[in-house]
Design an enzyme around this catalytic site. Structure first.
Site, PDB file in Angstrom:
ATOM      1  N   HIS A 359      -3.475   3.086  21.425  1.00 31.17           N
ATOM      2  CA  HIS A 359      -2.589   3.930  22.162  1.00 31.17           C
ATOM      3  C   HIS A 359      -1.182   3.370  22.353  1.00 31.17           C
ATOM      4  O   HIS A 359      -0.173   3.976  22.051  1.00 31.17           O
ATOM      5  CB  HIS A 359      -3.205   3.865  23.563  1.00 31.17           C
ATOM      6  N   GLU A 600      -8.387   8.108   1.322  1.00 31.42           N
ATOM      7  CA  GLU A 600      -8.348   6.838   2.050  1.00 31.42           C
ATOM      8  C   GLU A 600      -9.675   6.092   1.992  1.00 31.42           C
ATOM      9  O   GLU A 600      -9.843   5.045   2.601  1.00 31.42           O
ATOM     10  CB  GLU A 600      -7.893   7.048   3.496  1.00 31.42           C
ATOM     11  N   ASP A 624      -6.062   2.822   5.559  1.00 36.72           N
ATOM     12  CA  ASP A 624      -7.518   2.738   5.461  1.00 36.72           C
ATOM     13  C   ASP A 624      -7.960   2.391   4.048  1.00 36.72           C
ATOM     14  O   ASP A 624      -8.902   1.626   3.861  1.00 36.72           O
ATOM     15  CB  ASP A 624      -8.156   4.065   5.895  1.00 36.72           C
ATOM     16  N   CYS A 671       1.036   8.603   3.083  1.00 34.97           N
ATOM     17  CA  CYS A 671       1.495   8.553   4.477  1.00 34.97           C
ATOM     18  C   CYS A 671       1.051   7.279   5.200  1.00 34.97           C
ATOM     19  O   CYS A 671       1.179   7.188   6.414  1.00 34.97           O
ATOM     20  CB  CYS A 671       1.025   9.786   5.238  1.00 34.97           C
TER      21      CYS A 671
HETATM   22  C1  PEP Z   1      -3.965   5.698   6.791  1.00 34.34           C
HETATM   23  O1  PEP Z   1      -5.146   5.392   6.922  1.00 34.34           O
HETATM   24  O2  PEP Z   1      -3.208   5.201   5.943  1.00 34.34           O
HETATM   25  C2  PEP Z   1      -3.357   6.712   7.669  1.00 34.34           C
HETATM   26  C3  PEP Z   1      -2.152   7.166   7.451  1.00 34.34           C
HETATM   27  O3  PEP Z   1      -4.069   7.127   8.738  1.00 34.34           O
HETATM   28  P1  PEP Z   1      -4.299   6.271  10.072  1.00 34.34           P
HETATM   29  O4  PEP Z   1      -3.379   5.090  10.024  1.00 34.34           O
HETATM   30  O5  PEP Z   1      -4.009   7.186  11.192  1.00 34.34           O
HETATM   31  O6  PEP Z   1      -5.739   5.905   9.951  1.00 34.34           O
HETATM   32 MG    MG Z   2      -6.518   6.627   8.048  1.00 37.62          MG
END
Ligand code: PEP
Ligand code: MG
Length: 753
Positions: A359, A600, A624, A671
């Protein structure tokens, strides 16, 4: 054996300083093994191994006996990194005699290395007068002991290096993970949950008489509380239970508890810290007793300890003045703790627990506050008022930095500020290479503050809106209408640009306080789409809210997290279509949003073709994907150096995804954090990624680098690094490329050690 092992480790763990920890080790190990000597040698910065504590050798020798690796039996243990077990120590060629220790009497010797993170911290030695071949069991016990103690010693060493009394403080470095990028140099303010005995920050006391009076006043207040509690309950509890209150009062009246604390106050420690120290020590003594009745008294003592501490801390809290450059440090920082400090004074954050997904890290990124999470070895209770540097790029924290390190970071800090100012000019310029290749740069958002910053920095769309953020900030699931309003705000702010909304991605380390998921292995457990497919009532409400919110704007894309199979995608699509048709029937003028999946999980990498034929776009979650490909927990500071975003296997997977996705004519974006790294951005563009989505902070830097090179150069660089076999080599080559492109200032600042 197991019991003594546990209780020794527990006692050592509770020790507040290195000296006490070592004293406990030597006495208790000697006892447990029935030997005549136990000693600890520890390495110093010069590389010598110094006798630091002993029970059995002459105490005067402590601090005087020093050996180089390879020298003497202790040095031999260091060099070989394995136990040395000898029945006739003096006949061994490495034997070296130190008259000051008086060790000539001891015939047998067993020494085992104390190793932490591949480094030999020291040697644990037991010795015996009579010839004794320590058996396999003894050796195994000592090895186990040493392995368990290594972490505790490393921790105590770091604390010791900081020198609790503060007059000889030396620089110490602690490793965590990056929570939010940037450098902060300031003064530590330790924030603790109220009345937590183990997290009371050390503070010196300046006015001893006032502190003593204050302490007595607090004791008195607790006495009154307990008396009135006893009165209130008198009619409802039996006599035996009533006796508990009397016992409490007796403990408070007990001159020894109070006098021990007063003694420490007189020596210059403030009342809260002195009180917590005394209570913890007594609690430990009770805990180590075999009698269950007495062990139970530890609980009473703790309860009493907390009651008094609450009073001691209450008055201290009220008069807190925050320094101008506050580095807020806590065992587990929470979003609400941030609110306690005026925004303009908050320079950096350090949390001992938690991860980049916590958070508070998400908020910190939105607020641009350099943050380190998961600094597990940081002795945070000893940090208050210390000078601290937070390196939010690397995830490291320095306490009491020396002038050289301070200068180094100050320069980076100033450079960063210059850079940000310089980059502001790029806002309205296109993200285009020197040979006119356009690469759209989008942002990742979660809060409304992200939206404002993103627009200011010239974002062309949202590649990832983490819908779990508004869920995390509540104390129950937001209703469909509440969600619709939040989503509408995001969609409106960016219209006509695209906003990619990811469906709820909880689980892993993103737990909702009101929907706890307890698992041994949460990253391989009930996460992302797995949760929402199991709870269609949550999923459907979210989908309805998203699609309704897009009415008239039509700039929504829906992104599905943690997809591992085509079946999961099909089930999700079925629900999306159902919601869409129902909304049409209800009269909403909505358009079918584009649907995409996050790539991912390695399984998805190998099914890109099959997934692509069923979606409109792909978005790679490199955070991930990296952790699953390399089998490295993205939030675990212990393996942070193995989390290599430029690992050749990761780069190959990234290339495979975009090539396969394009073969099916879908748009492929990324992303994860990687997209916001200037060096990585060059490679991703060369691989063919259609859009890079990143944190708003990094967007101008990436734009700057893309505008400084040609696509042709980027492709040549990619071809070159794809032949390399290790991540570090690739990183260095990218830094060099940034230099060649004239954007040296965008190279991630390297920390000094
Ligand atoms: C990722 O896993 O790269 C991603 C963008 O999602 P998060 O960081 O929210 O798991
Ligand atoms: Mg992720």
């Amino acid at each position: 054996m197991l019991n003594s092992l546990r209780s020794i480790v527990q006692e050592v763990n509770a020790a507040r300083d290195m000296k006490t920890a070592l004293a406990i080790i030597v006495t208790r190990v000697k006892q447990a093994m029935g030997t005549q000597v136990c000693s600890v040698y520890l390495g110093n910065p010069k590389g010598d191994y110094v006798l630091m504590a002993t029970d059995g050798l002459n105490a005067d020798a402590v601090g005087k006996v020093r050996l180089r690796p390879g020298e003497g039996l202790v040095g031999r243990v260091v060099m070989r990194e394995e136990p040395v077990n000898l029945e006739h120590a003096e006949t061994h060629p490495s034997y070296q005699y130190f008259p000051e220790t008086g060790e000539e009497r001891f015939a047998s010797f067993l020494g085992v290395p104390i190793i932490h993170h591949r480094k030999v911290l020291g040697v644990l030695v037991v010795q015996q007068v009579e010839q004794r071949r320590f058996d396999e069991g003894d050796e195994a016990f000592l090895v186990t002991m040493s392995a368990q103690l290594a972490g505790v010693i490393a921790h105590a060493e770091a604390t010791g290096a900081m020198d609790i009394m503060g007059d000889k403080a030396t620089q110490a470095k602690f490793i965590g993970v990056s929570g939010a990028p940037g450098i902060a140099i300031g003064e530590a303010v330790v924030i603790t949950p109220p009345a937590d005995l183990r997290s009371v920050p050390y503070k010196a006391c300046t006015d001893v008489d006032a502190e003593l009076a204050f302490f007595q006043q607090c004791l008195m207040a607790v006495r009154e509380d307990i008396k009135s509690l006893g009165e209130q309950l008198r009619s409802r509890i039996n006599r035996e239970e009533q006796a508990l209150f009397d016992a409490y009062l007796a403990m408070l009246d007990d001159a020894s508890l109070g006098s021990e604390v007063s003694e420490r106050i007189r020596r210059g420690t403030n009342a809260s810290y002195a009180w917590s120290e005394v209570i913890l020590e007594h609690e430990n003594t009770f805990n180590s007793m075999n009698d269950p009745y007495l062990r139970e008294r530890a609980t009473d003592l703790r309860d009493l300890g907390r009651r008094v501490l609450a009073y001691l801390q209450e008055s201290n809290q009220k008069c807190r003045v925050y320094p101008d450059k506050t580095i807020l440090i806590g065992e587990e920082l929470t979003a609400s703790m941030l609110g306690e400090i005026p925004k303009e004074k908050l320079a950096g954050l350090v949390s001992v627990l938690g991860s980049s997904n916590s958070h508070v890290a998400i908020l910190a990124r939105a607020m641009d506050i350099p943050t380190v999470m998961g600094a597990v070895d940081l002795p945070y209770t000893q940090m208050d008022q210390r000078s601290v540097i937070v390196d939010g790029y690397k995830g490291t924290v320095y306490s009491d930095p020396g002038p050289q390190l301070r200068k180094h970071y100050k320069a980076i800090f100033l450079e960063e500020q210059e850079l940000v100012k310089g980059l502001e000019a790029l806002k309205d310029l296109p993200c285009e290479t020197l040979d006119h290749y356009r690469l759209p740069l989008w942002v990742n958002t979660g809060l409304m503050t992200d939206v404002v910053r993103s627009l200011e920095r010239g974002a062309e769309g949202v590649g990832l809106y983490r819908t779990e953020v508004p869920f995390l900030l509540r104390d129950r699931f937001p209703s469909e209408e509440e969600q619709r309003a939040i989503y509408r705000e995001q969609l409106e702010a960016f219209a006509p640009h695209t906003v990619t909304m990811r469906t709820l991605d909880i689980g892993g380390d993103k737990a909702l306080p009101y929907f706890p998921i307890e698992e041994d292995n949460p990253f391989l457990g009930w996460r992302g789409i797995r949760v929402t497919l199991d709870h269609p009532e949550i999923f459907l409400a979210q989908l309805r809210a998203m699609i309704k919110a897009s009415e008239g704007l039509d700039n929504l894309r829906i992104l599905l997290p943690m997809i591992t199979s085509v079946a999961e995608l099909e089930s999700s699509k079925l629900l999306i279509h159902r919601v869409f048709n129902e909304l049409l029937e209800e009269g909403f003028k909505v358009k079918m949003p584009h649907i995409g999946v996050m790539i991912e999980v390695p399984a998805a990498v190998y099914q890109v073709r099959e997934l692509s034929t069923r979606v409109d776009f792909l978005s790679v979650g490199s955070n991930d994907l990296t952790q699953y490909l390399l089998a490295v927990d993205r939030n675990n500071a212990r393996v942070a150096d193995l989390y290599q975003a430029f690992h050749p296997a990761v780069l190959r997977a990234l290339q495979h995804i975009v090539t396969e996705g394009h073969a099916e004519r879908v748009s492929v974006g990324i992303c994860g954090e990687l997209a916001g790294d200037p060096g990585a951005a060059i490679l991703l563009m060369a691989m063919g990624y259609d859009v890079l989505s990143m944190n708003a902070t990094n967007l101008p830097k990436v734009k700057s680098v893309i505008r400084s090179i040609t696509l042709k150069q980027a492709k040549a660089l990619l071809a070159e690094v794809m032949t390399m076999v290790n991540a570090e080599q690739i990183r260095q080559r990218l830094d060099q490329a940034l230099k060649e492109a004239g954007v040296t200032r965008l190279i991630r600042p390297a920390a000094q050690d």
